[in-house]
Design a protein around this motif. Structure first.
Motif, PDB file in Angstrom:
ATOM      1  N   ALA A 147      30.535   4.835  -0.425  1.00 23.16           N
ATOM      2  CA  ALA A 147      29.224   4.344   0.338  1.00 23.16           C
ATOM      3  C   ALA A 147      28.009   4.927  -0.347  1.00 23.16           C
ATOM      4  CB  ALA A 147      29.396   4.371   1.558  1.00 23.16           C
ATOM      5  N   ALA A 148      27.624   6.225  -0.454  1.00 22.75           N
ATOM      6  CA  ALA A 148      26.578   6.814  -0.846  1.00 22.75           C
ATOM      7  C   ALA A 148      26.219   6.396  -2.266  1.00 22.75           C
ATOM      8  CB  ALA A 148      26.788   8.408  -0.861  1.00 22.75           C
ATOM      9  N   SER A 149      27.131   6.018  -2.966  1.00 20.25           N
ATOM     10  CA  SER A 149      27.069   6.207  -4.645  1.00 20.25           C
ATOM     11  C   SER A 149      26.397   4.599  -4.759  1.00 20.25           C
ATOM     12  CB  SER A 149      28.465   6.024  -5.318  1.00 20.25           C
ATOM     13  OG  SER A 149      29.243   4.863  -5.040  1.00 20.25           O
ATOM     14  N   LYS A 150      26.230   3.832  -3.986  1.00 17.95           N
ATOM     15  CA  LYS A 150      25.663   2.448  -3.940  1.00 17.95           C
ATOM     16  C   LYS A 150      24.171   2.254  -3.688  1.00 17.95           C
ATOM     17  CE  LYS A 150      29.770   0.090  -2.056  1.00 17.95           C
ATOM     18  NZ  LYS A 150      30.210  -0.543  -0.897  1.00 17.95           N
ATOM     19  N   GLU A 151      23.589   3.710  -3.102  1.00 14.10           N
ATOM     20  CA  GLU A 151      22.132   4.126  -2.922  1.00 14.10           C
ATOM     21  C   GLU A 151      21.581   5.193  -3.379  1.00 14.10           C
ATOM     22  OE1 GLU A 151      20.780   2.196   0.903  1.00 14.10           O
ATOM     23  OE2 GLU A 151      22.954   2.360   1.527  1.00 14.10           O
ATOM     24  N   VAL A 152      22.204   6.056  -3.735  1.00 12.40           N
ATOM     25  CA  VAL A 152      21.796   7.207  -4.201  1.00 12.40           C
ATOM     26  C   VAL A 152      22.748   8.064  -5.331  1.00 12.40           C
ATOM     27  CG1 VAL A 152      20.654   8.057  -1.978  1.00 12.40           C
ATOM     28  CG2 VAL A 152      22.778   9.054  -2.504  1.00 12.40           C
ATOM     29  N   ALA A 153      21.922   9.106  -5.895  1.00 11.92           N
ATOM     30  CA  ALA A 153      22.855   9.737  -6.999  1.00 11.92           C
ATOM     31  C   ALA A 153      23.078  11.147  -6.852  1.00 11.92           C
ATOM     32  CB  ALA A 153      21.847   9.635  -8.548  1.00 11.92           C
ATOM     33  N   VAL A 154      22.301  11.551  -5.825  1.00 13.77           N
ATOM     34  CA  VAL A 154      22.577  12.971  -5.147  1.00 13.77           C
ATOM     35  C   VAL A 154      22.717  13.068  -3.479  1.00 13.77           C
ATOM     36  CG1 VAL A 154      21.595  15.503  -4.952  1.00 13.77           C
ATOM     37  CG2 VAL A 154      21.013  13.857  -7.102  1.00 13.77           C
ATOM     38  N   THR A 155      23.547  13.926  -3.230  1.00 15.90           N
ATOM     39  CA  THR A 155      23.902  14.076  -1.691  1.00 15.90           C
ATOM     40  C   THR A 155      23.956  15.539  -1.435  1.00 15.90           C
ATOM     41  OG1 THR A 155      26.118  14.089  -1.726  1.00 15.90           O
ATOM     42  CG2 THR A 155      24.988  11.860  -1.376  1.00 15.90           C
ATOM     43  N   LEU A 156      23.319  15.873  -0.130  1.00 13.99           N
ATOM     44  CA  LEU A 156      23.497  17.435   0.381  1.00 13.99           C
ATOM     45  C   LEU A 156      24.564  17.100   1.315  1.00 13.99           C
ATOM     46  CD1 LEU A 156      19.673  18.170   1.245  1.00 13.99           C
ATOM     47  CD2 LEU A 156      20.804  18.274  -1.014  1.00 13.99           C
ATOM     48  N   SER A 157      25.221  18.403   1.418  1.00 19.32           N
ATOM     49  CA  SER A 157      26.395  18.558   2.225  1.00 19.32           C
ATOM     50  C   SER A 157      26.279  19.907   3.138  1.00 19.32           C
ATOM     51  CB  SER A 157      27.557  18.610   1.483  1.00 19.32           C
ATOM     52  OG  SER A 157      28.977  18.777   2.108  1.00 19.32           O
ATOM     53  N   GLY A 158      26.872  19.788   4.256  1.00 20.30           N
ATOM     54  CA  GLY A 158      26.851  21.159   5.089  1.00 20.30           C
ATOM     55  C   GLY A 158      28.016  22.148   4.718  1.00 20.30           C
ATOM     56  N   GLN A 159      28.807  21.807   3.574  1.00 19.46           N
ATOM     57  CA  GLN A 159      29.966  22.578   3.217  1.00 19.46           C
ATOM     58  C   GLN A 159      29.715  23.995   2.985  1.00 19.46           C
ATOM     59  OE1 GLN A 159      32.129  20.602  -0.046  1.00 19.46           O
ATOM     60  NE2 GLN A 159      33.638  20.201   1.351  1.00 19.46           N
ATOM     61  N   GLY A 160      30.615  24.873   3.536  1.00 21.80           N
ATOM     62  CA  GLY A 160      30.470  26.336   3.288  1.00 21.80           C
ATOM     63  C   GLY A 160      29.869  27.272   4.433  1.00 21.80           C
ATOM     64  N   ALA A 161      29.481  26.576   5.478  1.00 18.58           N
ATOM     65  CA  ALA A 161      29.154  27.147   6.723  1.00 18.58           C
ATOM     66  C   ALA A 161      30.176  27.955   7.549  1.00 18.58           C
ATOM     67  CB  ALA A 161      28.154  26.328   7.632  1.00 18.58           C
ATOM     68  N   ASP A 162      31.076  27.282   7.615  1.00 20.23           N
ATOM     69  CA  ASP A 162      32.361  27.690   8.220  1.00 20.23           C
ATOM     70  C   ASP A 162      33.110  29.019   7.769  1.00 20.23           C
ATOM     71  OD1 ASP A 162      32.619  25.742  10.594  1.00 20.23           O
ATOM     72  OD2 ASP A 162      33.218  24.353   9.213  1.00 20.23           O
ATOM     73  N   GLU A 163      33.208  29.041   6.494  1.00 22.39           N
ATOM     74  CA  GLU A 163      33.843  30.308   5.825  1.00 22.39           C
ATOM     75  C   GLU A 163      32.772  31.567   6.002  1.00 22.39           C
ATOM     76  OE1 GLU A 163      35.647  26.658   4.025  1.00 22.39           O
ATOM     77  OE2 GLU A 163      33.581  27.266   4.454  1.00 22.39           O
ATOM     78  N   GLN A 164      31.396  31.456   6.132  1.00 17.51           N
ATOM     79  CA  GLN A 164      30.475  32.449   6.430  1.00 17.51           C
ATOM     80  C   GLN A 164      30.408  32.978   7.687  1.00 17.51           C
ATOM     81  OE1 GLN A 164      26.987  32.285   3.519  1.00 17.51           O
ATOM     82  NE2 GLN A 164      27.653  30.112   3.445  1.00 17.51           N
ATOM     83  N   LEU A 165      30.279  31.949   8.611  1.00 17.05           N
ATOM     84  CA  LEU A 165      30.051  32.345   9.901  1.00 17.05           C
ATOM     85  C   LEU A 165      31.045  32.140  10.968  1.00 17.05           C
ATOM     86  CD1 LEU A 165      26.827  30.114   9.337  1.00 17.05           C
ATOM     87  CD2 LEU A 165      26.762  32.555  10.130  1.00 17.05           C
ATOM     88  N   GLY A 166      32.232  32.221  10.357  1.00 22.30           N
ATOM     89  CA  GLY A 166      33.230  32.055  11.433  1.00 22.30           C
ATOM     90  C   GLY A 166      33.658  30.674  12.211  1.00 22.30           C
ATOM     91  N   GLY A 167      33.666  29.768  11.362  1.00 22.82           N
ATOM     92  CA  GLY A 167      33.634  28.480  12.314  1.00 22.82           C
ATOM     93  C   GLY A 167      35.058  27.876  12.378  1.00 22.82           C
ATOM     94  N   TYR A 168      35.931  28.547  11.696  1.00 27.08           N
ATOM     95  CA  TYR A 168      37.606  27.970  12.033  1.00 27.08           C
ATOM     96  C   TYR A 168      38.182  28.942  13.058  1.00 27.08           C
ATOM     97  CZ  TYR A 168      36.662  25.689   7.354  1.00 27.08           C
ATOM     98  OH  TYR A 168      36.278  24.845   6.384  1.00 27.08           O
ATOM     99  N   ASN A 169      39.065  28.153  13.725  1.00 22.10           N
ATOM    100  CA  ASN A 169      39.734  29.019  14.734  1.00 22.10           C
ATOM    101  C   ASN A 169      40.465  29.969  14.402  1.00 22.10           C
ATOM    102  OD1 ASN A 169      38.948  26.907  16.889  1.00 22.10           O
ATOM    103  ND2 ASN A 169      40.652  25.588  16.394  1.00 22.10           N
ATOM    104  N   ARG A 170      41.134  30.049  12.952  1.00 22.32           N
ATOM    105  CA  ARG A 170      41.763  30.996  12.585  1.00 22.32           C
ATOM    106  C   ARG A 170      41.114  32.371  12.563  1.00 22.32           C
ATOM    107  NH1 ARG A 170      41.350  27.737   7.879  1.00 22.32           N
ATOM    108  NH2 ARG A 170      40.081  28.547   6.176  1.00 22.32           N
ATOM    109  N   TYR A 171      39.715  32.541  12.475  1.00 17.87           N
ATOM    110  CA  TYR A 171      38.998  33.688  12.228  1.00 17.87           C
ATOM    111  C   TYR A 171      38.641  34.306  13.703  1.00 17.87           C
ATOM    112  CZ  TYR A 171      37.388  31.635   7.873  1.00 17.87           C
ATOM    113  OH  TYR A 171      37.201  31.169   6.655  1.00 17.87           O
TER     114      TYR A 171
END
Length: 610
Positions: free
Chosen positions: A349-373
């Motif tokens: 869907a994004a590719s129909k309108e933009v060539a670059v996107t921002l994502s929120g990936q990487g926060a859980d691993e650094q800040l303890g977002g997963y239940n396993r932590y």
């Protein structure tokens, strides 16, 4: 953002380079460097994002003619790096040119100064040396394969000629069955490796024998610890995150954002909207089945309040049925991560309108977002004997809840390495031993490479898990499939949470600023409370999930395919094991990962000879 393909002594042509056309539809280039003993080919497919003119075309040669580069990615601090090169007469505004000149002046160790996402190759014709490198967190992939004929490297496995890939590695298959992915530098092929994140490969071109040497160009500074108050931490976090997002808006084309209903992408969207002169488009995927995992309504509220232009896309059973095998082929490496399905349609869907996107990936691993932590916080006080007895009792009573069994296995394990392996396990080591008989399992060795680097930190299990996930599962699972899927649609996905300065700051914070047994992402949520409306902050975390259980359950072709006697999967995994997994899955015991991994592996085996 592009695709790179190169080799030593193995001829490449435009047809082979065209296998990466989806990564770079805006141009291509191929050049050859002939040395006394070897010939080097450098190929590039271009997706023009920064410096749209020919001044950004690749392969790119330095003005002195000695060095040449092919580069995939973006370096967000490249204008800052140019201030350290006052003698250079610049030909354009390309960050590729910056990286090349910076490398020439400061050498391979200077790669640590690059704040961005990249894989690259640089040939030094005078010293007769080829360097390959991959960014600090492994956002961009780089595969390579060496045979008697020479060496090939590429952004994707599909561009490596099949004879160079080798065959299925049963040892690495054991890793896959245990961890749900294969950690770098291994892959499921016995003759394809992927460069570790934050490492470079140096290949001398003098003499007939090629002997690549892999080394890290980055090592964490364990001495910098944040000593301020919690309020000061929030203020610093806000400033550094804001700067990270602003840097990653660097583009000569339109930038969008992947927006869920959660905090991570909302915070990114908040800073991006504030820093951008345009109204950014926000893309969200939802499900016709609705239910708790559908985030379209929540994301629309976030978009409206943050001043973003919302672009929802809805998928369901039909999309899953029509695309599952295409998506698995796109990812190239079998994994058990079901979120590849919604990501595919989000990118489409994004590719129909933009060539670059921002994502929120990487926060859980650094800040303890997963239940396993949070669960691992109990490890020091949970009696191992109780965990072993619980594990045995569950088995005796026929309790098949996958999460509960894995938790007991983790608490019962004697060492940090054993606990790390148990907490991630799809199939446990006893099951893998029964499936693959006496095949060795190198997962412990591959994980220990990173654990050894953390050994002097005296970390708790929780801290070790978080730091190790940053080096392994984030790069080799989540970022890997994100790169493959977004680039299949010719768009670049950026991850502001993995900005170098931001990661270093978060790592310096005391654990109590990140998570506790009942709380996670503490400083992150505190900042969100300052910047975002209450209804966004107080939403329950959903994760990037999908109704995958229902979709698989409703697709009879999947079970039929897995149980078909002609399925090559049966040559390595007993049919009884497959039947057991299907049975547990249909009982709703939490075995979606297991069956999805089997589907993914089956698809890979079908294509291994092509």
């Amino acid at each position: 953002m592009c695709g790179i393909l190169g080799s030593i002594d193995i001829a490449l042509d435009e047809q082979q380079l065209a296998t990466l056309a989806h990564r770079g539809p805006d141009g291509s280039g191929l050049e050859r460097h002939i040395f006394t003993e070897h010939t080097v080919y450098l190929g590039h497919r271009r997706l023009a994002i920064v410096e749209l003119s020919d001044a950004g075309a690749q392969p790119m040669r330095a003005a002195n003619g000695r060095f040449s580069i092919i580069f995939n990615g973006e370096v967000y601090n490249h204008l800052e790096l140019r201030t350290r090169l006052p003698h250079v007469i610049w030909r354009g505004q390309s960050d590729t040119e910056t990286v090349l000149e910076y490398f020439i002046h400061y050498g391979v160790e200077s790669l640590r100064d690059l704040n961005g996402i990249f894989s690259l190759a640089i040939v030094d014709t005078q010293e007769m040396t080829l360097y390959l490198a991959r960014d600090r967190f492994g956002v961009k992939p780089l595969y390579y394969s060496q045979t008697n004929e020479g060496l090939v490297f590429s952004s994707e496995i599909r561009a490596i000629p099949p004879p160079s890939r080798g065959r299925l590695s049963l040892e690495n298959l054991a890793c896959l069955l245990e961890l749900r992915y294969v950690p770098s530098p291994a892959t499921l092929y016995d003759n394809v490796q992927k460069l570790r994140p934050g490492h470079f490969l140096k290949i001398e071109l003098r003499g007939k024998i090629l002997s690549p040497i892999q080394q890290p160009f980055f090592s964490a500074n364990f001495l910098n610890r944040f000593t301020g108050s919690f309020e000061e931490a929030i203020e610093s976090y806000e400033s550094i995150l804001s700067a990270a997002v602003q840097r990653q808006l660097m583009s000569d084309v339109e930038v969008g954002i992947f927006l869920s209903g959660g905090l991570d992408s909302a915070l990114i969207g908040s800073f991006a909207s504030q820093a951008s002169s345009n109204c950014l488009k926000a893309f969200t995927v939802g499900f016709r089945e609705g239910g708790a995992v559908d985030e379209i309504l929540a994301a629309k509220i976030s978009a409206d309040q943050l001043g973003l232009e919302h672009r929802p896309v809805t998928i369901g059973q039909d999309e899953f049925d029509n695309s599952i095998f295409t998506i698995l082929e796109t990812v190239e490496e079998p994994i058990a991560t079901t979120s590849i399905i919604p990501m595919y349609y989000l990118a489409k869907a994004a590719s129909k309108e933009v060539a670059v996107t921002l994502s929120g990936q990487g926060a859980d691993e650094q800040l303890g977002g997963y239940n396993r932590y949070r669960g691992s916080i109990l490890d020091p006080v949970f009696p191992k004997i109780a965990a072993r007895l619980g594990r045995s009792a569950f088995t005796f009573l026929g309790i098949s809840n996958e999460t509960l069994l894995r938790t007991m296995e983790t608490y019962a394990s004697p060492t940090q390495l054993d606990k790390v392996r148990a907490i991630h396990a799809v199939f446990n080591r006893r099951e893998i031993s029964a499936i693959l008989k006496h095949t060795a399992n190198p997962s412990g060795e591959l994980l220990s490479y990173h654990l050894d680097a953390l050994a002097n930190r005296n970390s708790t299990l929780t801290e070790t898990l978080m730091r190790l996930d940053m080096k392994t599962s984030l790069a080799d699972d989540l970022l890997m499939y994100t790169d493959k899927i977004t680039m299949a649609h010719s768009i670049e996905c950026r991850v502001p949470m993995l900005d170098n300065d931001l990661v270093d700051f978060i790592d310096s914070l005391p654990s109590k600023f990140k998570l506790g047994f009942t709380k996670s992402k503490i400083v992150h949520k505190a900042l969100a409370q300052r910047r975002l409306p209450r209804e966004i902050v107080e939403r329950k975390k959903l994760g990037f999930e999908s109704p995958i259980h229902k979709w698989i359950f409703s697709n009879s072709l999947i079970s039929e395919r897995l149980l078909d006697s002609g399925n090559p999967l049966h040559s390595i995994i007993p049919k009884t094991t497959i039947e057991r997994v299907i049975s547990l899955f249909k009982r709703g015991s939490g075995y979606s990962r297991h069956i999805f991994l089997l589907i993914s592996l089956s698809c890979w085996l079908d294509k291994i000879d092509t």
